[in-house]
Design a protein around this motif. Structure first.
Motif, PDB file in Angstrom:
ATOM      1  N   MET A 173       1.032  -1.421   0.020  1.00  0.00           N
ATOM      2  CA  MET A 173       0.024   0.182   0.042  1.00  0.00           C
ATOM      3  C   MET A 173       0.991   1.311  -0.044  1.00  0.00           C
ATOM      4  O   MET A 173       1.952   1.280   0.565  1.00  0.00           O
ATOM      5  CB  MET A 173      -0.850  -0.033   1.173  1.00  0.00           C
ATOM      6  N   ILE A 174       0.326   2.308  -0.810  1.00  0.00           N
ATOM      7  CA  ILE A 174       1.138   3.593  -0.765  1.00  0.00           C
ATOM      8  C   ILE A 174       1.018   4.212   0.628  1.00  0.00           C
ATOM      9  O   ILE A 174       0.132   4.052   1.512  1.00  0.00           O
ATOM     10  CB  ILE A 174       0.487   4.492  -1.523  1.00  0.00           C
ATOM     11  N   ARG A 175       1.998   4.913   1.256  1.00  0.00           N
ATOM     12  CA  ARG A 175       2.336   5.635   2.154  1.00  0.00           C
ATOM     13  C   ARG A 175       2.507   6.895   2.187  1.00  0.00           C
ATOM     14  O   ARG A 175       3.486   7.331   1.233  1.00  0.00           O
ATOM     15  CB  ARG A 175       3.348   4.883   3.228  1.00  0.00           C
ATOM     16  N   ILE A 176       1.727   7.992   2.696  1.00  0.00           N
ATOM     17  CA  ILE A 176       1.843   9.291   2.464  1.00  0.00           C
ATOM     18  C   ILE A 176       2.188   9.987   3.812  1.00  0.00           C
ATOM     19  O   ILE A 176       1.595   9.854   4.890  1.00  0.00           O
ATOM     20  CB  ILE A 176       0.539  10.132   1.856  1.00  0.00           C
ATOM     21  N   PHE A 177       3.139  10.980   3.773  1.00  0.00           N
ATOM     22  CA  PHE A 177       3.776  11.618   5.073  1.00  0.00           C
ATOM     23  C   PHE A 177       3.468  13.209   4.792  1.00  0.00           C
ATOM     24  O   PHE A 177       4.044  13.686   4.100  1.00  0.00           O
ATOM     25  CB  PHE A 177       5.202  11.347   5.329  1.00  0.00           C
ATOM     26  N   GLY A 205      -8.534   6.037  10.812  1.00  0.00           N
ATOM     27  CA  GLY A 205      -8.540   4.854  11.563  1.00  0.00           C
ATOM     28  C   GLY A 205      -8.647   3.758  10.569  1.00  0.00           C
ATOM     29  O   GLY A 205      -8.942   2.429  11.246  1.00  0.00           O
ATOM     30  N   GLY A 206      -8.826   3.653   9.364  1.00  0.00           N
ATOM     31  CA  GLY A 206      -9.007   2.586   8.518  1.00  0.00           C
ATOM     32  C   GLY A 206     -10.499   2.074   8.609  1.00  0.00           C
ATOM     33  O   GLY A 206     -10.775   0.700   8.373  1.00  0.00           O
ATOM     34  N   TYR A 222      -3.260   8.300  12.541  1.00  0.00           N
ATOM     35  CA  TYR A 222      -3.289   7.903  11.136  1.00  0.00           C
ATOM     36  C   TYR A 222      -4.478   7.953  10.085  1.00  0.00           C
ATOM     37  O   TYR A 222      -5.588   8.151  11.106  1.00  0.00           O
ATOM     38  CB  TYR A 222      -2.562   6.636  10.954  1.00  0.00           C
ATOM     39  N   THR A 223      -4.572   8.070   9.290  1.00  0.00           N
ATOM     40  CA  THR A 223      -5.987   7.906   8.339  1.00  0.00           C
ATOM     41  C   THR A 223      -5.619   7.250   7.197  1.00  0.00           C
ATOM     42  O   THR A 223      -4.304   7.149   6.531  1.00  0.00           O
ATOM     43  CB  THR A 223      -6.347   9.136   8.129  1.00  0.00           C
ATOM     44  N   TYR A 224      -6.692   6.884   6.369  1.00  0.00           N
ATOM     45  CA  TYR A 224      -6.634   6.233   5.020  1.00  0.00           C
ATOM     46  C   TYR A 224      -7.240   6.982   4.255  1.00  0.00           C
ATOM     47  O   TYR A 224      -8.300   7.833   4.410  1.00  0.00           O
ATOM     48  CB  TYR A 224      -7.245   4.988   5.043  1.00  0.00           C
ATOM     49  N   VAL A 225      -6.831   7.027   2.950  1.00  0.00           N
ATOM     50  CA  VAL A 225      -7.573   7.872   1.920  1.00  0.00           C
ATOM     51  C   VAL A 225      -7.668   7.129   0.529  1.00  0.00           C
ATOM     52  O   VAL A 225      -6.708   6.231   0.207  1.00  0.00           O
ATOM     53  CB  VAL A 225      -6.931   9.154   1.438  1.00  0.00           C
ATOM     54  N   ASP A 226      -8.766   7.070   0.029  1.00  0.00           N
ATOM     55  CA  ASP A 226      -8.881   6.297  -1.377  1.00  0.00           C
ATOM     56  C   ASP A 226      -9.054   7.673  -2.525  1.00  0.00           C
ATOM     57  O   ASP A 226      -9.710   8.572  -2.253  1.00  0.00           O
ATOM     58  CB  ASP A 226     -10.237   5.726  -1.523  1.00  0.00           C
ATOM     59  N   VAL A 246     -16.950  15.322 -20.421  1.00  0.00           N
ATOM     60  CA  VAL A 246     -17.174  14.383 -19.661  1.00  0.00           C
ATOM     61  C   VAL A 246     -16.219  13.753 -18.971  1.00  0.00           C
ATOM     62  O   VAL A 246     -14.812  13.616 -19.104  1.00  0.00           O
ATOM     63  CB  VAL A 246     -17.699  13.149 -20.213  1.00  0.00           C
ATOM     64  N   TYR A 247     -16.146  13.533 -17.458  1.00  0.00           N
ATOM     65  CA  TYR A 247     -15.223  13.106 -16.539  1.00  0.00           C
ATOM     66  C   TYR A 247     -15.041  11.692 -16.742  1.00  0.00           C
ATOM     67  O   TYR A 247     -15.859  10.975 -16.628  1.00  0.00           O
ATOM     68  CB  TYR A 247     -15.364  13.698 -15.131  1.00  0.00           C
ATOM     69  N   VAL A 248     -13.755  11.199 -17.089  1.00  0.00           N
ATOM     70  CA  VAL A 248     -13.442   9.697 -17.415  1.00  0.00           C
ATOM     71  C   VAL A 248     -12.574   9.181 -16.158  1.00  0.00           C
ATOM     72  O   VAL A 248     -11.527   9.659 -16.179  1.00  0.00           O
ATOM     73  CB  VAL A 248     -13.242   9.605 -18.953  1.00  0.00           C
ATOM     74  N   LEU A 249     -13.009   8.035 -15.561  1.00  0.00           N
ATOM     75  CA  LEU A 249     -11.943   7.572 -14.659  1.00  0.00           C
ATOM     76  C   LEU A 249     -10.532   7.244 -15.100  1.00  0.00           C
ATOM     77  O   LEU A 249     -10.724   6.594 -16.231  1.00  0.00           O
ATOM     78  CB  LEU A 249     -12.690   6.460 -13.900  1.00  0.00           C
ATOM     79  N   ASP A 250      -9.558   7.759 -14.656  1.00  0.00           N
ATOM     80  CA  ASP A 250      -8.208   7.641 -15.039  1.00  0.00           C
ATOM     81  C   ASP A 250      -7.619   6.675 -14.236  1.00  0.00           C
ATOM     82  O   ASP A 250      -7.068   5.573 -14.645  1.00  0.00           O
ATOM     83  CB  ASP A 250      -7.412   8.915 -14.993  1.00  0.00           C
ATOM     84  N   SER A 251      -7.624   6.791 -13.035  1.00  0.00           N
ATOM     85  CA  SER A 251      -6.777   5.910 -11.920  1.00  0.00           C
ATOM     86  C   SER A 251      -7.319   5.997 -10.489  1.00  0.00           C
ATOM     87  O   SER A 251      -7.990   6.835 -10.268  1.00  0.00           O
ATOM     88  CB  SER A 251      -5.376   6.336 -11.876  1.00  0.00           C
ATOM     89  N   SER A 252      -6.861   5.027  -9.737  1.00  0.00           N
ATOM     90  CA  SER A 252      -7.461   4.994  -8.340  1.00  0.00           C
ATOM     91  C   SER A 252      -6.410   4.113  -7.528  1.00  0.00           C
ATOM     92  O   SER A 252      -5.789   3.329  -7.941  1.00  0.00           O
ATOM     93  CB  SER A 252      -8.561   4.039  -7.952  1.00  0.00           C
ATOM     94  N   PHE A 253      -6.221   4.927  -6.247  1.00  0.00           N
ATOM     95  CA  PHE A 253      -5.242   4.177  -5.248  1.00  0.00           C
ATOM     96  C   PHE A 253      -5.863   4.332  -3.944  1.00  0.00           C
ATOM     97  O   PHE A 253      -6.553   5.278  -3.557  1.00  0.00           O
ATOM     98  CB  PHE A 253      -3.824   4.520  -5.613  1.00  0.00           C
ATOM     99  N   THR A 254      -5.373   3.630  -3.087  1.00  0.00           N
ATOM    100  CA  THR A 254      -5.516   3.841  -1.668  1.00  0.00           C
ATOM    101  C   THR A 254      -4.265   3.944  -0.897  1.00  0.00           C
ATOM    102  O   THR A 254      -3.111   3.281  -1.241  1.00  0.00           O
ATOM    103  CB  THR A 254      -6.230   2.468  -1.095  1.00  0.00           C
ATOM    104  N   ALA A 255      -4.118   4.755  -0.033  1.00  0.00           N
ATOM    105  CA  ALA A 255      -3.124   5.227   0.687  1.00  0.00           C
ATOM    106  C   ALA A 255      -2.942   5.335   2.215  1.00  0.00           C
ATOM    107  O   ALA A 255      -4.109   5.474   2.849  1.00  0.00           O
ATOM    108  CB  ALA A 255      -2.344   6.569   0.106  1.00  0.00           C
ATOM    109  N   ARG A 256      -2.070   4.873   3.293  1.00  0.00           N
ATOM    110  CA  ARG A 256      -2.249   5.147   4.462  1.00  0.00           C
ATOM    111  C   ARG A 256      -1.384   6.351   4.981  1.00  0.00           C
ATOM    112  O   ARG A 256      -0.231   6.297   4.340  1.00  0.00           O
ATOM    113  CB  ARG A 256      -1.525   3.887   5.393  1.00  0.00           C
TER     114      ARG A 256
END
Length: 361
Positions: free
Chosen positions: A1-5, A31-32, A88-92, A102-112
């Motif tokens: 999983m990606i981590r963001i500081f 808190g997930g 800590y927190t999570y983000v999608d 029109v908005y077209v989905l490009d990418s998605s990721f989840t990070a802690r």
């Protein structure tokens, strides 16, 4: 999983040669827990020009709003002690290209996300890992009269870490060779005690392993006695975004700084004058207590710890069982080297983060 500081920028790039703009959606859940049904934030931009189609978004400030560090961890002997949810927190993150209106989905990721930072030399989006303490030798205060089971300031401190399913932690008593193993069948972010309750007074090697027994992290925690002074236990949020305990072993000094406003009095009677009334008086008198602390002799590498303490935005002095918020007043230190000075000691000044007289309304 990606981590963001989050104290450093985390840049999300959205680029498509056909896009005229873009947007990103942030689903933030501390808190997930369960992600929110609708985005916490939606950010959008148009492209700078037809030849420059890339949009950049810094999402760190939006994530950092959810990291508050209300309480420092005090774990003494609990194995499955989950970290406070505001640590800590999570983000999608969903990114979209604006193509043909029109908005077209490009990418998605989840990070802690943690409240850590990178140095300028690290460049952008530094990843410091999931153990919020560097690998090193750390000293903890031990005295035969200490009672860490009762007094929080006598404890060695914690290591905050994300542990995946079936990770385990070992503690090796380097005085006797005995080993304690704690298993973690459920993934989560935990406050791990540094020293098992039965190992106080011993040199302890702490090791974190994943589910396939690969060593991920290790450090040693070494006892240190102080016969003359009462050490001060200082907890601060370090560059990883976790609580780190350091002891200031040597002499400490308390200072009281008082401020007030002076005004001239109107004498109630000119003739005769009353000497005891005086001509001037004060109001809004209050004070701030300051303390000067000394580390005692440390090695050259301790300069990094001092740097992190001075850069910390959340510091707590653990006085007995009291959590006392403080502000580091010292804003400059000389990073000493052994070649120049064989006896390195750092002196730090702090002040309590509240007035002597309660004036909160």
């Amino acid at each position: 999983m990606i981590r963001i500081f989050t104290r450093s920028p985390y840049i999300v790039s959205v680029n498509n040669v056909s896009q005229t703009g873009s947007k990103i959606e942030l689903f933030i859940y501390p808190g997930g827990g369960t992600p929110p049904a609708s985005p916490t934030y939606t950010l959008s931009k148009l492209i700078p020009g037809t030849s420059v189609t890339e949009n950049l978004y810094n999402i760190s400030p939006y994530l950092r709003e959810y990291l508050t560090h209300k309480l420092n961890g005090m774990n003494y002997n609990t194995i499955n002690d989950l970290t406070e949810l505001d640590e800590y927190t999570y983000v999608d993150v969903n990114t979209y290209n604006l193509i043909g209106g029109v908005y077209v989905l490009d990418s998605s990721f989840t990070a802690r996300c943690y409240d850590g930072y990178g140095y300028y030399e690290d460049m952008t989006n530094v990843d410091r890992g999931d153990v919020l303490l560097g690998e090193d030798d750390y000293y903890y205060w031990h005295d035969s009269t200490n009672t860490p089971a009762i007094i929080a300031a006598h404890r060695a401190g914690i290591v905050t870490a994300y542990l995946g399913k079936d990770y385990f932690v070992t503690y090796t008593n380097q005085n006797t060779g005995a080993i304690v193993t704690n298993n973690y069948p459920t993934a989560g972010v935990y406050d791990l005690y540094r020293v098992p309750s039965t190992y106080y007074g011993a040199r302890v090697l702490m090791q974190i392993y994943n589910s396939t027994s690969v060593l991920l992290w290790h450090s040693r925690f070494l006892p240190k006695e102080e016969c003359r002074y009462t050490p001060m236990a200082i907890d601060f949020v370090n560059k990883f975004g976790g609580w780190q305990r350091e002891f200031f072993y040597k002499a400490s000094f308390e200072q009281l700084n008082v401020t007030n406003t002076t005004y001239n009095l109107m004498m109630p009677d000119i003739l005769p004058m009353t000497l005891s009334i005086g001509q001037r008086a004060v109001f809004n008198a209050n004070g701030i207590r300051r303390y000067t602390m000394n580390t005692g002799w440390v090695d050259e590498a301790y300069a990094e710890t001092m740097q992190e303490l001075l850069l910390s935005e959340r510091v707590i002095w653990v006085d007995g069982n009291l959590r006392i918020p403080v502000k580091v007043v010292t804003n400059s230190i000389n990073k000493q080297k052994n070649i120049n000075n064989k006896t390195i000691n750092y002196s730090i000044e702090i002040e309590l983060a509240f007035d002597v007289i309660n004036s909160v309304i």
